[in-house]
Design a protein around this motif. Structure first.
Motif, PDB file in Angstrom:
ATOM      1  N   ASP A 232      -1.678  12.152   2.119  1.00 32.08           N
ATOM      2  CA  ASP A 232      -0.617  12.230   1.134  1.00 32.08           C
ATOM      3  C   ASP A 232      -1.128  12.895  -0.139  1.00 32.08           C
ATOM      4  O   ASP A 232      -2.320  12.936  -0.415  1.00 32.08           O
ATOM      5  N   LYS A 235      -3.078   9.410  -3.449  1.00 31.15           N
ATOM      6  CA  LYS A 235      -3.915   8.546  -2.615  1.00 31.15           C
ATOM      7  C   LYS A 235      -4.573   7.462  -3.454  1.00 31.15           C
ATOM      8  O   LYS A 235      -4.857   7.671  -4.635  1.00 31.15           O
ATOM      9  N   PHE A 245      -3.433   4.162   0.947  1.00 33.66           N
ATOM     10  CA  PHE A 245      -2.031   4.542   1.114  1.00 33.66           C
ATOM     11  C   PHE A 245      -1.765   5.234   2.453  1.00 33.66           C
ATOM     12  O   PHE A 245      -0.625   5.567   2.744  1.00 33.66           O
ATOM     13  N   ALA A 248       0.856   3.692   4.454  1.00 37.86           N
ATOM     14  CA  ALA A 248       2.198   3.622   3.864  1.00 37.86           C
ATOM     15  C   ALA A 248       2.994   4.839   4.304  1.00 37.86           C
ATOM     16  O   ALA A 248       3.212   5.775   3.542  1.00 37.86           O
ATOM     17  N   MET A 251       5.887   7.802   2.368  1.00 36.46           N
ATOM     18  CA  MET A 251       5.863   7.672   0.914  1.00 36.46           C
ATOM     19  C   MET A 251       6.734   8.752   0.272  1.00 36.46           C
ATOM     20  O   MET A 251       6.743   9.895   0.703  1.00 36.46           O
ATOM     21  N   GLU A 253       6.971  11.180  -2.286  1.00 36.15           N
ATOM     22  CA  GLU A 253       6.033  11.854  -3.160  1.00 36.15           C
ATOM     23  C   GLU A 253       6.584  13.208  -3.614  1.00 36.15           C
ATOM     24  O   GLU A 253       7.617  13.670  -3.146  1.00 36.15           O
ATOM     25  N   TYR A 280       4.736   3.457  -8.322  1.00 37.09           N
ATOM     26  CA  TYR A 280       4.578   2.877  -6.989  1.00 37.09           C
ATOM     27  C   TYR A 280       3.916   1.509  -7.094  1.00 37.09           C
ATOM     28  O   TYR A 280       3.158   1.242  -8.043  1.00 37.09           O
ATOM     29  N   GLY A 284       2.159   1.463  -1.965  1.00 37.21           N
ATOM     30  CA  GLY A 284       2.658   2.834  -1.932  1.00 37.21           C
ATOM     31  C   GLY A 284       4.169   2.930  -1.887  1.00 37.21           C
ATOM     32  O   GLY A 284       4.702   4.025  -1.669  1.00 37.21           O
TER      33      GLY A 284
END
Length: 667
Positions: A232, A235, A245, A248, A251, A253, A280, A284
């Motif tokens: 991601d 992190k 994360f 998760a 997410m 983002e 968050y 996450g």
């Protein structure tokens, strides 16, 4: 500090996994450091009532007091292009300078204490760049440095400035074309043609518990092409460099995060270059998102180029640096945000009753909030109110906590019902034993009554339906008698198709929540019908056509009946798999997957045997025939799609002609 009118909306994630507007979480409150002469500032850090600002364009550090608005500067002698800074609890200041290629350490009086230059270590490659752009310091004094373009990861130094390696590097994610290229090029060609470099980390922050947060933008730098990261963009790393994360999934983002700030509750704030601010929780999950870009004029709460973010943990104030406008905007948390943070804090501290009450109030304010249902479910879970918690985790779509809750609820039910289960099992075994004894002593039906039963329509139908069990145990014999017409009928086969379709719908929609393949609320009934009956019809027609061309011996009627019985494993075993899915958790999910593979594999084998035995093919001929049938199915689907598109264009063309004719007729 006077509050201003909010210029943006606050959003969160709904239980439908979509954006939903919620009450304002943060409001713009003030503007700081606008008149102190900052030039292209690159970073800020809040500490003890003061804002430390990396005045990049002026090659210095500005210390701005939020109490009396006084300002002082330091570092002008040694700094060249400071772009990242960090202040420890005792007031020591660490500055990352890209142009000077060093990290400068200042004591609380802002006197230069230490300079960390390019590492002279075997662990640091001669070809590696050392252009520090961000820095963070742990509670033990370890120094973490992000280098501009350093794709190897975050550099680690001890308190004395000794380099001891990298960690938390982004991973390179290969595209499908690159995977194909790997198959056809040798190693020498790969080295000449490809430069596969993971993206460098852009910025970091560290929490009080020494958890490191990092952000990585996914845009390409000028003149350099990086691969996208497989992790991601935001992190959270433990001290081993693992991304917490990573579990998760899904997410919410942004692709252009520029900075990150760790909160006191395990929460984290991240800001984008366009001024979007996301908050968050420690798992996450998105709590709030607000802010945005000012396009036409300078509006408070909006940004032209947001470069950094930090917060005052005591008051909850957020400080966001606008690099282009050379100022800091301040946001204060509303009662709604404070209430949310109180619910999270109570949950983290173990005060589950208070947390439950606060989350309940938040749900009354916004019943569509995913984070509120998650928090309320966790508060119930830790109070062992498993049934109620299960409902809220399902609403929120939190499959992991749903699984954990189901595990606890199942154990609770089993522990309270174990005696009844054992007694029931014993009685069932006893009943089966008594039944077997009575059947042996009971007089067998006379041959005459047996013949009558076999010849009656109901008896014949029951016998043909029960023939699916023979297909499971002795498929070769089963197809032999089907081909000879001694078993099976079109009527029975049609009923088996309808039953199979019912089981298909059951498998699709009635599995346990953890193993459901589709969202019931969004499923299209027409698509379910099409996905089953169209491929089946094409298979039957294609099998008959290819069989007639390839000198197969089976008629369409025989193919129709044999294919229906080939569904026997799927028809008989899938309901048990569906039933089992309601009692299993994610930990036992492999049983569902294994069962599905077993059922499909067995069914495929029976389909293969149906073609082979009904058409009287050899093994190779069967494979060839099945391949041709699938080719026929694909070609029909493609042809229908083309005709559909052409028909749409024809209708549009005719419609335009009609409109043109009507227009001319009225002239």
């Amino acid at each position: 500090m006077a509050a201003m009118e909010n210029t943006t909306y606050t959003y969160t994630v709904s239980v439908d996994d979509e954006w939903v507007r919620t009450q304002d979480a943060y409001m713009p409150a003030a503007i700081y450091a606008k008149e102190i002469g900052l030039k292209q500032p690159g970073d800020l850090f809040y500490h003890d009532g003061k804002l430390y600002l990396a005045d990049t364009g002026n090659s210095r550090i500005a210390v701005y007091s939020v109490k009396d608005f006084s300002v002082e500067f330091f570092g002008g002698e040694e700094l060249k292009e400071p772009c990242g800074l960090f202040v420890t609890a005792d007031g020591s200041v660490y500055v990352a300078d890209t142009k000077a290629e060093a990290v400068f350490c200042y004591d609380p009086s802002h006197r230069l204490r230490q300079t960390i230059g390019r590492p002279e270590s075997e662990l640091f490659s001669e070809s590696s760049m050392y252009r520090p752009c961000a820095v963070a310091v742990s509670s033990s004094g370890n120094i973490f440095v992000v280098g501009d373009g350093a794709y190897e990861g975050i550099m680690q130094f001890d308190a004395k400035g000794e380099f001891f390696g990298y960690f938390a590097a982004n991973r390179y994610k290969m595209t499908m074309s690159e995977r194909f290229q790997d198959l056809i090029y040798n190693e020498a060609q790969k080295e000449q043609l490809f430069v596969r470099t993971p993206r460098p980390i852009d910025n970091i922050d560290i929490s009080a518990k020494d958890l490191i947060f990092s952000v990585t933008r996914s845009d390409d730098r000028v003149g350099i092409t990086y691969a996208s990261t497989s992790d991601d963009t935001l992190k959270m790393h433990n001290m081993a460099g693992l991304n917490i994360f990573a579990n998760a999934g899904g997410m919410k983002e942004e692709w252009n995060f520029t900075d990150v700030a760790a909160g006191p509750l395990g929460n984290v704030y991240a800001v984008t270059q366009t001024g979007i601010i996301n908050e968050y929780d420690k798992q996450g999950n998105l709590i709030f998102t607000f802010g945005g870009r000012a396009y036409e004029n300078d509006r408070n709460g909006l940004f032209t180029n947001a470069a950094a973010i930090d917060l005052d943990e005591e008051s909850g104030l957020l400080y966001v640096l606008d690099q282009e406008r050379a100022l800091v905007q301040v946001f204060y948390p509303t009662d709604f945000a404070n209430l949310t943070h109180q619910a999270i804090a109570a949950l983290e501290s173990g005060d589950y009753e208070s947390s439950e009450s606060i989350w309940s109030d938040l749900l009354r304010l916004n019943g569509m909030s995913q984070i509120a249902h998650m928090g309320y479910g966790k508060a119930l879970f830790y109070q062992q109110k498993y049934k109620e918690a299960l409902t809220h985790f399902r609403i929120a779509g939190d499959v992991q906590y749903y699984s954990d809750t189901m595990w606890e609820l199942r154990n609770d039910i089993l522990s309270r019902s174990m005696v009844f289960i054992l007694v029931g099992a014993a009685l069932l075994i006893l009943a089966l034993y008594i039944r077997s004894v009575l059947r042996k002593k009971k007089k067998v039906l006379s041959e005459e009554s047996a013949v009558v039963r076999e010849l009656s329509p109901a008896g014949r139908f029951a016998r043909e339906t029960a023939y699916v069990k023979t297909m499971l145990r002795h498929p070769l014999d089963g197809y032999y008698y089907l081909r000879r017409g001694e078993h099976g009928s079109v009527y029975t086969a049609t009923l088996l198709y309808l039953l199979t379709f019912a089981v298909y719908v059951l498998d699709l929609l009635a599995r346990g929540y953890l193993f459901r393949a589709v969202d019931i609320n969004r499923v299209n009934p027409v698509s379910i019908v099409i996905m089953f009956w169209i491929p089946l019809a094409l298979w039957l027609v294609g099998n008959a056509m290819i069989g007639s061309i390839g000198e197969g011996e089976g008629s369409f009627k025989q193919i129709y009946i044999a294919t229906a019985y080939a569904f026997a494993p799927y028809l008989l075993l899938t309901p048990f798999k569906v039933l089992l899915s309601h009692g299993l958790t994610l930990n036992e999910g492999f049983l569902i997957r294994l069962g599905g593979v077993f059922i499909i594999g067995w069914t495929v084998c029976l389909f293969f045997l149906s073609v082979k035995e009904i058409q009287r093919y050899r093994f190779g001929e069967t494979l060839k025939s099945i391949f041709l049938v699938f080719f026929f199915m694909i070609m029909v689907i493609v042809a229908v799609a083309i005709v559909y598109l052409l028909f749409g264009q024809i209708v549009s063309f005719v419609n335009e002609i009609v409109k043109e004719g009507i227009y001319r007729a009225h002239q």
